[in-house]
Design a protein around this motif. Structure first.
Motif, PDB file in Angstrom:
ATOM      1  N   UNK A  87      77.182 -67.427 101.078  1.00 42.80           N
ATOM      2  CA  UNK A  87      78.159 -67.496  99.983  1.00 42.80           C
ATOM      3  C   UNK A  87      78.842 -66.141  99.840  1.00 42.80           C
ATOM      4  N   UNK A  88      78.016 -65.079  99.827  1.00 40.41           N
ATOM      5  CA  UNK A  88      78.542 -63.722  99.690  1.00 40.41           C
ATOM      6  C   UNK A  88      79.495 -63.384 100.821  1.00 40.41           C
ATOM      7  N   UNK A  89      79.068 -63.719 102.033  1.00 39.70           N
ATOM      8  CA  UNK A  89      79.906 -63.415 103.199  1.00 39.70           C
ATOM      9  C   UNK A  89      81.227 -64.179 103.133  1.00 39.70           C
ATOM     10  N   UNK A  90      81.138 -65.445 102.715  1.00 37.77           N
ATOM     11  CA  UNK A  90      82.349 -66.268 102.627  1.00 37.77           C
ATOM     12  C   UNK A  90      83.288 -65.726 101.550  1.00 37.77           C
ATOM     13  N   UNK A  91      82.712 -65.390 100.372  1.00 35.24           N
ATOM     14  CA  UNK A  91      83.526 -64.869  99.267  1.00 35.24           C
ATOM     15  C   UNK A  91      84.187 -63.553  99.671  1.00 35.24           C
ATOM     16  N   UNK A  92      83.420 -62.685 100.351  1.00 33.40           N
ATOM     17  CA  UNK A  92      83.969 -61.401 100.793  1.00 33.40           C
ATOM     18  C   UNK A  92      85.126 -61.617 101.763  1.00 33.40           C
ATOM     19  N   UNK A  93      84.939 -62.527 102.694  1.00 31.15           N
ATOM     20  CA  UNK A  93      86.004 -62.759 103.685  1.00 31.15           C
ATOM     21  C   UNK A  93      87.252 -63.342 103.020  1.00 31.15           C
ATOM     22  N   UNK A  94      87.059 -64.206 102.003  1.00 34.66           N
ATOM     23  CA  UNK A  94      88.222 -64.760 101.283  1.00 34.66           C
ATOM     24  C   UNK A  94      88.955 -63.648 100.549  1.00 34.66           C
ATOM     25  N   UNK A  95      88.187 -62.747  99.881  1.00 36.26           N
ATOM     26  CA  UNK A  95      88.792 -61.616  99.161  1.00 36.26           C
ATOM     27  C   UNK A  95      89.575 -60.722 100.128  1.00 36.26           C
ATOM     28  N   UNK A  96      88.945 -60.422 101.266  1.00 40.67           N
ATOM     29  CA  UNK A  96      89.606 -59.571 102.267  1.00 40.67           C
ATOM     30  C   UNK A  96      90.907 -60.213 102.751  1.00 40.67           C
ATOM     31  N   UNK A  97      90.850 -61.513 102.929  1.00 42.66           N
ATOM     32  CA  UNK A  97      92.028 -62.248 103.388  1.00 42.66           C
ATOM     33  C   UNK A  97      93.152 -62.139 102.352  1.00 42.66           C
ATOM     34  N   UNK A  98      92.788 -62.315 101.074  1.00 36.85           N
ATOM     35  CA  UNK A  98      93.774 -62.233  99.991  1.00 36.85           C
ATOM     36  C   UNK A  98      94.403 -60.836  99.931  1.00 36.85           C
ATOM     37  N   UNK A  99      93.531 -59.820  99.981  1.00 37.25           N
ATOM     38  CA  UNK A  99      94.023 -58.440  99.906  1.00 37.25           C
ATOM     39  C   UNK A  99      94.953 -58.150 101.075  1.00 37.25           C
ATOM     40  N   UNK A 100      94.554 -58.587 102.255  1.00 36.48           N
ATOM     41  CA  UNK A 100      95.388 -58.313 103.437  1.00 36.48           C
ATOM     42  C   UNK A 100      96.736 -59.032 103.342  1.00 36.48           C
ATOM     43  N   UNK A 101      96.732 -60.236 102.754  1.00 36.98           N
ATOM     44  CA  UNK A 101      97.999 -60.966 102.574  1.00 36.98           C
ATOM     45  C   UNK A 101      98.910 -60.215 101.614  1.00 36.98           C
ATOM     46  N   UNK A 102      98.324 -59.706 100.508  1.00 43.43           N
ATOM     47  CA  UNK A 102      99.117 -58.955  99.511  1.00 43.43           C
ATOM     48  C   UNK A 102      99.697 -57.696 100.142  1.00 43.43           C
ATOM     49  N   UNK A 103      98.829 -56.960 100.838  1.00 41.43           N
ATOM     50  CA  UNK A 103      99.276 -55.708 101.471  1.00 41.43           C
ATOM     51  C   UNK A 103     100.369 -55.987 102.496  1.00 41.43           C
ATOM     52  N   UNK A 104     100.176 -57.005 103.267  1.00 40.90           N
ATOM     53  CA  UNK A 104     101.148 -57.346 104.312  1.00 40.90           C
ATOM     54  C   UNK A 104     102.493 -57.724 103.696  1.00 40.90           C
ATOM     55  N   UNK A 105     102.444 -58.497 102.607  1.00 41.01           N
ATOM     56  CA  UNK A 105     103.705 -58.926 101.982  1.00 41.01           C
ATOM     57  C   UNK A 105     104.440 -57.742 101.367  1.00 41.01           C
ATOM     58  N   UNK A 106     103.683 -56.780 100.780  1.00 45.76           N
ATOM     59  CA  UNK A 106     104.328 -55.589 100.214  1.00 45.76           C
ATOM     60  C   UNK A 106     105.001 -54.768 101.309  1.00 45.76           C
ATOM     61  N   UNK A 107     104.297 -54.636 102.406  1.00 43.72           N
ATOM     62  CA  UNK A 107     104.873 -53.880 103.535  1.00 43.72           C
ATOM     63  C   UNK A 107     106.138 -54.566 104.048  1.00 43.72           C
ATOM     64  N   UNK A 108     106.092 -55.864 104.097  1.00 46.59           N
ATOM     65  CA  UNK A 108     107.250 -56.619 104.584  1.00 46.59           C
ATOM     66  C   UNK A 108     108.443 -56.416 103.654  1.00 46.59           C
ATOM     67  N   UNK A 109     108.163 -56.381 102.324  1.00 44.68           N
ATOM     68  CA  UNK A 109     109.228 -56.144 101.334  1.00 44.68           C
ATOM     69  C   UNK A 109     109.857 -54.771 101.539  1.00 44.68           C
ATOM     70  N   UNK A 110     108.974 -53.770 101.694  1.00 43.40           N
ATOM     71  CA  UNK A 110     109.466 -52.399 101.875  1.00 43.40           C
ATOM     72  C   UNK A 110     110.329 -52.299 103.129  1.00 43.40           C
ATOM     73  N   UNK A 111     109.866 -52.933 104.176  1.00 44.27           N
ATOM     74  CA  UNK A 111     110.609 -52.890 105.446  1.00 44.27           C
ATOM     75  C   UNK A 111     111.977 -53.543 105.282  1.00 44.27           C
ATOM     76  N   UNK A 112     112.005 -54.646 104.531  1.00 46.97           N
ATOM     77  CA  UNK A 112     113.282 -55.342 104.326  1.00 46.97           C
ATOM     78  C   UNK A 112     114.244 -54.491 103.514  1.00 46.97           C
ATOM     79  N   UNK A 113     113.702 -53.821 102.478  1.00 46.53           N
ATOM     80  CA  UNK A 113     114.551 -52.959 101.643  1.00 46.53           C
ATOM     81  C   UNK A 113     115.097 -51.792 102.451  1.00 46.53           C
ATOM     82  N   UNK A 114     114.203 -51.229 103.253  1.00 42.61           N
ATOM     83  CA  UNK A 114     114.631 -50.090 104.077  1.00 42.61           C
ATOM     84  C   UNK A 114     115.723 -50.522 105.045  1.00 42.61           C
ATOM     85  N   UNK A 115     115.598 -51.695 105.575  1.00 40.39           N
ATOM     86  CA  UNK A 115     116.589 -52.191 106.530  1.00 40.39           C
ATOM     87  C   UNK A 115     117.926 -52.420 105.815  1.00 40.39           C
TER      88      UNK A 115
END
Lengths: 209, 172
Positions: free
Chosen positions: B77-105
């Protein structure tokens, strides 16, 4: 003589569930005929119960699991394609239910053993085993029963299942492989390993001559 | 210990295991077993819809087996919850980076676009001000480009409905 025969073995009417073939009973039960399913339950209840009981060493748990297995089988009858016999398919449901139950109940073994029948005291193999082979000659059958069940519960679920199906219930390797959804080699190796383990746990009761 | 002795051992063990066959349930136990099963089936049918878990068990046993892994192995359960959290965080970080890249462009394209070009004129503050004043937003979208923008007080251009109120005190 013929009268006696007719009294002891009544002719089965093929129109009643008791006289129907298994395949016909399954077909009727799939259509929701509970009388047909009642007959199927009657045919397999003892074997299914015994398997679950030998796995759990608890009568009440065996009663619940066996009933649930039959109920689940009825609900899932529509998905039964007939690739295997109904008996094997039913067994598979009972085995999976039992193993899932035991995984949840791990380390909480509570024995509720059934009584030994009258024939046990007169079984020549068992009598010989107690009187000749064991160093503790005063051991009674009920104590031996308890030790045997304790030893079985030390085995992992798949190993115990193979021993129960083969050595207690007398099923063939092929049948067990089909029930447990594994190959025959796996059944053989599990059986060998399980027997070795049991041999260790019951060393003082099953010594070589 | 040689093989013959092992075989002999197993013969003894098999004899011992025969004791299990003599364990029998209370007398008359099987007389009503099938009746109980059938009445439970009838009760379930009369009760109407089965629970979600019961339906899942029948229709998707693999899903139930998957869920049971969590019950039997709390570590998973712990491992699954951790992996879901990591996935969520990585999605948020990735989307922010994508926004910044678009603005810069976008910023780069604004800088490089010639002043007199239509692109530059469309994004210039003057163009925006002009569109605001008319209530028409210029867009590359052919459908919406001619749609007037609703204003807080009604449709644009309907300002004629409102008369300017001039307060002129009567001269006595």
């Amino acid at each position: 003589m013929s009268m006696i025969m007719s009294e002891t073995a009544p002719i089965q009417d093929s129109n009643t569930p008791a006289g129907m073939l298994e395949g016909d009973l399954v077909k009727s039960a799939r259509k929701g005929d509970l009388d047909a399913y009642d007959e199927l339950v009657k045919r397999y209840q003892e074997r299914i119960y015994a398997t679950v009981y030998h796995m759990t060493s608890n009568h009440e748990d065996a009663n619940d699991i066996a009933q649930e297995a039959f109920i689940k089988a009825f609900q899932a009858l529509k998905s039964f394609r007939g690739g295997s016999s109904f008996y094997t398919w039913l067994y598979r449901i009972a085995v999976n239910k039992t193993i899932n139950f035991l995984k949840q109940r791990r380390n909480k073994n509570h024995f509720s053993l059934n009584d030994l029948d009258f024939n046990a005291e007169h079984d020549p193999d068992l009598v010989a085993l107690i009187s000749d082979k064991t160093p503790h000659r005063e051991i009674g059958l009920s104590e031996l029963q308890k030790k045997l069940n304790e030893a079985l519960m030390q085995l992992s679920e798949p190993h115990r299942m193979v021993v129960v199906l083969h050595d207690v219930q007398g099923q063939s390797h092929e049948e067990i492989a089909e029930i447990m959804d594994c190959n025959i080699g796996t059944v053989r190796s599990r059986l060998f390993y399980a027997r070795q383990q049991l041999q260790g746990y019951l060393a003082e009761y099953a010594k070589p001559a | 210990m040689n093989e013959k002795q092992k075989q002999n051992n197993f013969e003894d063990l098999k004899q011992l295991l025969k004791l299990k066959r003599h364990e029998i349930p209370p007398p008359g136990y099987f007389n009503n077993f099938s009746g109980q099963v059938v009445s439970r089936i009838r009760a379930g049918e009369a009760g109407g819809a089965r629970t979600f878990m019961e339906r899942l068990e029948v229709e998707a046993p693999w899903a139930v087996s998957f869920l049971r892994i969590f019950e039997t192995r709390p570590g998973v359960i712990g491992a699954f919850a951790t992996s879901v959290c990591l996935l969520l965080v990585s999605v948020v970080v990735f989307s922010e980076r994508a926004d910044k890249a678009a603005k810069a462009q976008l910023a780069i394209s604004e800088e490089t676009a010639p002043v007199g070009s239509p692109m530059a004129s469309m994004t210039s503050p003057a163009f925006v001000a002009a569109s605001d004043s008319t209530g028409i937003v210029a867009s590359t979208n052919p459908v919406t480009s001619l749609q007037p923008v609703a204003t807080l007080f009604g449709q644009p251009g309907s300002s004629s409905l409102f008369q300017q109120a001039n307060f002129a005190p009567a001269s006595h």
